[in-house]
Design a protein around this motif. Sequence first.
Motif, PDB file in Angstrom:
ATOM      1  N   LYS A 155       0.832  -1.200   0.000  1.00  0.00           N
ATOM      2  CA  LYS A 155       0.000   0.000   0.000  1.00  0.00           C
ATOM      3  C   LYS A 155       0.873   1.259   0.000  1.00  0.00           C
ATOM      4  O   LYS A 155       0.589   2.232  -0.699  1.00  0.00           O
ATOM      5  CB  LYS A 155      -0.925   0.005   1.223  1.00  0.00           C
ATOM      6  N   PRO A 176      -2.248  -0.591  -6.296  1.00  0.00           N
ATOM      7  CA  PRO A 176      -3.708  -0.544  -6.152  1.00  0.00           C
ATOM      8  C   PRO A 176      -4.254  -1.815  -5.526  1.00  0.00           C
ATOM      9  O   PRO A 176      -3.694  -2.919  -5.714  1.00  0.00           O
ATOM     10  CB  PRO A 176      -4.207  -0.400  -7.608  1.00  0.00           C
ATOM     11  N   ILE A 188     -14.950   2.002  -5.940  1.00  0.00           N
ATOM     12  CA  ILE A 188     -13.809   2.394  -6.770  1.00  0.00           C
ATOM     13  C   ILE A 188     -14.276   3.017  -8.080  1.00  0.00           C
ATOM     14  O   ILE A 188     -13.782   4.078  -8.483  1.00  0.00           O
ATOM     15  CB  ILE A 188     -12.916   1.169  -7.040  1.00  0.00           C
ATOM     16  N   THR A 202     -11.117   4.611   3.267  1.00  0.00           N
ATOM     17  CA  THR A 202     -10.460   5.553   2.368  1.00  0.00           C
ATOM     18  C   THR A 202      -9.161   6.053   2.978  1.00  0.00           C
ATOM     19  O   THR A 202      -8.130   6.150   2.304  1.00  0.00           O
ATOM     20  CB  THR A 202     -11.395   6.738   2.074  1.00  0.00           C
ATOM     21  N   LYS A 213      -6.283   6.990  -0.013  1.00  0.00           N
ATOM     22  CA  LYS A 213      -6.963   7.631  -1.138  1.00  0.00           C
ATOM     23  C   LYS A 213      -7.186   9.123  -0.861  1.00  0.00           C
ATOM     24  O   LYS A 213      -7.260   9.554   0.294  1.00  0.00           O
ATOM     25  CB  LYS A 213      -8.311   6.956  -1.386  1.00  0.00           C
ATOM     26  N   ASP A 214      -7.318   9.877  -1.915  1.00  0.00           N
ATOM     27  CA  ASP A 214      -7.517  11.321  -1.791  1.00  0.00           C
ATOM     28  C   ASP A 214      -8.991  11.704  -1.735  1.00  0.00           C
ATOM     29  O   ASP A 214      -9.334  12.761  -1.208  1.00  0.00           O
ATOM     30  CB  ASP A 214      -6.856  12.056  -2.963  1.00  0.00           C
ATOM     31  N   TYR A 215      -9.848  10.870  -2.296  1.00  0.00           N
ATOM     32  CA  TYR A 215     -11.254  11.235  -2.425  1.00  0.00           C
ATOM     33  C   TYR A 215     -12.124  10.385  -1.513  1.00  0.00           C
ATOM     34  O   TYR A 215     -12.062   9.148  -1.558  1.00  0.00           O
ATOM     35  CB  TYR A 215     -11.700  11.084  -3.881  1.00  0.00           C
TER      36      TYR A 215
END
Length: 426
Positions: free
Chosen positions: A92, A97, A249, A294, A299-301
């Motif tokens: 990670k 991914p 996703i 998240t 993750k950014d979003y």
Amino acid sequence: MYDTLIENIGQLILPAEGPLKGDAMKQLEVKENMAIAFEDGKVAWIGPNEEARKLKANERVDAMEKTVTPGLVDPHTHLVFGGSRENELALKQAGVPYLEILQQGGGILSTVEATRAESETHLYEKAKQTLEQMAAHGVTTLEAKSGYGLEREAELKQLRVVKRLNEESLLDLVSTFLGPHAIPPEYKGNEEAFLDDMIRLLPEISEEGLAEFTDIFCETGVFTIEQSRRFMKASQALGFQTKIHADEIDPLGGTELAVSMGAASADHLVAASDEGIDRLAEGDTVAVLLPGTTFYLGKDYYANARKMIDSGAAVALATDFNPGSCVTYNPQMIMSLAALKMKMTPEEIWNSVTVNAAHAIGRGDVAGCLSVGRKADVVLWDVPNYKYIPYHYAANHAKAVWKNGRKVWERRGARVFSVPQPGQGC
């Protein structure tokens, strides 16, 4: 004579009956200088502190400058599994991914192998320890999914552990069959046959009373919209309520499918489309958001909680406790992430971890609220007000937890300073 009386409460949080949607999520009834009494496992009295002084109780708890709320409800956990996956952390960190990790035999498939090999007794003992940690963090009701077996015996083994835990623990567990959680290697290229096998399990699960809900992972590389629809239809035909891992996703349309099928909840929703969010506002499906996942995946979003609530949807929060993508059983951390990363207000957050979370798992009539006659599922927080927990993150602020009026956890003060003995000076 009451069993327990909590008095001198700084703030008593009383979420409204739900599910709460849109603007209703922004409201939270907060009363100060209150008291609450339990008797025979239920809330027997709520009133001003002045009146509480005249009441008698076997146990009196001083909540001066503290906050009292309903017990937290965690509507999405993967409680029962074998092994652990700390070796994937480096992948990670390198930016690999998740779907690629899955294709390499890691991710869910790694846990599947460990769960298949683990005995039912060991799975029970491991999950029992986790439940104790959940209770210590304020959880009194939770959902627990299978999904790490991906074949008949291992799936039934997980569900039987959940059933036993619900019968033997003081917490309330709601069981969900998540057989179609991933495609096992032996079915690669033959996904329809695997889905048929999972559907054939449904009558046996129903007959043994092993689950109330079913769930399916609708995502690129896992199950399509049509496959998910087929599984949900088969589940509902046998009387199961349905859930779906949707649009985590890619925006496949799982959110829209959930609403059209009358699912109790659609979970994840990081990539939910604007159309899907609008549909949530129109239907009764609760959006269960999992910001811890998240965060852990880097993750950014995050799921667009702000748009969902402002559009009129019902939103809940959950830990998504699992061995690969969210290794936490602390809903207080999730509450902080909801504030920091999804711009939810403290009022929305509290409604999301109590009343709406309860409705997401079919427990809206018994959990998530405090009123006379309801179960006495209560948490005493060592904080001055309800806004403090989202603000002060990554700590456990629970001081005591009651389930059905019975104290299931209490924090004892630690001795970290030496106390001078007589004659030793200072």
